[in-house]
Write a protein that holds these residues in place. Structure first.
Motif, PDB file in Angstrom:
ATOM      1  N   GLU A   1     -36.311   3.136  -4.009  1.00 58.14           N
ATOM      2  CA  GLU A   1     -36.341   3.108  -5.464  1.00 58.14           C
ATOM      3  C   GLU A   1     -36.252   4.519  -6.035  1.00 58.14           C
ATOM      4  OE1 GLU A   1     -39.524  -0.074  -4.206  1.00 58.14           O
ATOM      5  OE2 GLU A   1     -38.988   1.977  -3.642  1.00 58.14           O
ATOM      6  N   SER A   2     -35.718   4.607  -7.221  1.00 58.63           N
ATOM      7  CA  SER A   2     -35.661   5.868  -7.952  1.00 58.63           C
ATOM      8  C   SER A   2     -35.609   5.569  -9.439  1.00 58.63           C
ATOM      9  CB  SER A   2     -34.455   6.702  -7.530  1.00 58.63           C
ATOM     10  OG  SER A   2     -33.248   6.011  -7.793  1.00 58.63           O
TER      11      SER A   2
ATOM     12  N   THR B   1     -41.875   3.133  -7.178  1.00 57.19           N
ATOM     13  CA  THR B   1     -41.678   4.285  -8.033  1.00 57.19           C
ATOM     14  C   THR B   1     -42.608   4.150  -9.238  1.00 57.19           C
ATOM     15  OG1 THR B   1     -40.015   5.609  -9.215  1.00 57.19           O
ATOM     16  CG2 THR B   1     -39.729   3.218  -9.285  1.00 57.19           C
TER      17      THR B   1
END
Length: 114
Positions: free
Chosen positions: A6-7, A108
């Protein structure tokens, strides 16, 4: 081994927007249902949105009209566009891949200030 990364998390003011991305390492992405979940401190993990392999979507009531899930099978990536963010949206957001087995990313952090 399936890896989900994830980002896109961060700190944003109430009313702002963020777009989360989750890149998958598996060629099974195209046939998998992809989802976003979140977990706030002291609370259980909860479903935010899911998109099936057939591109059908389902959203939690508390994000309907504000969040949009999408996927790009060529990039093996799922997105979560989050608009009109509220302080109560503050949580760690996790990507999920379901292809009979469940796989999770590390999450995240999304923090919405009032």
């Amino acid at each position: 081994q399936v890896h989900l990364m994830e980002s896109g998390g961060g700190l944003v003011q109430a009313g702002g927007s963020l777009r989360l991305s989750c890149a998958a390492s598996t060629t099974a992405f195209n046939r998998a249902d992809m989802g976003w979940y979140r977990q706030a401190p002291g609370k259980q993990r909860e479903l935010v949105a899911v998109m099936t392999s057939g591109f059908k979507t389902n959203y939690a009531d508390f994000v309907k009209g504000r969040f949009t899930i999408s996927r790009d099978n060529a990039k093996k990536t799922v997105y979560l566009q989050m608009n009109s963010l509220k302080p109560e949206d503050t949580a760690v957001y996790y990507c999920n891949l379901n292809d009979n087995l469940n796989y999770w990313g590390r999450g995240t952090q999304v923090t919405v200030s009032s």
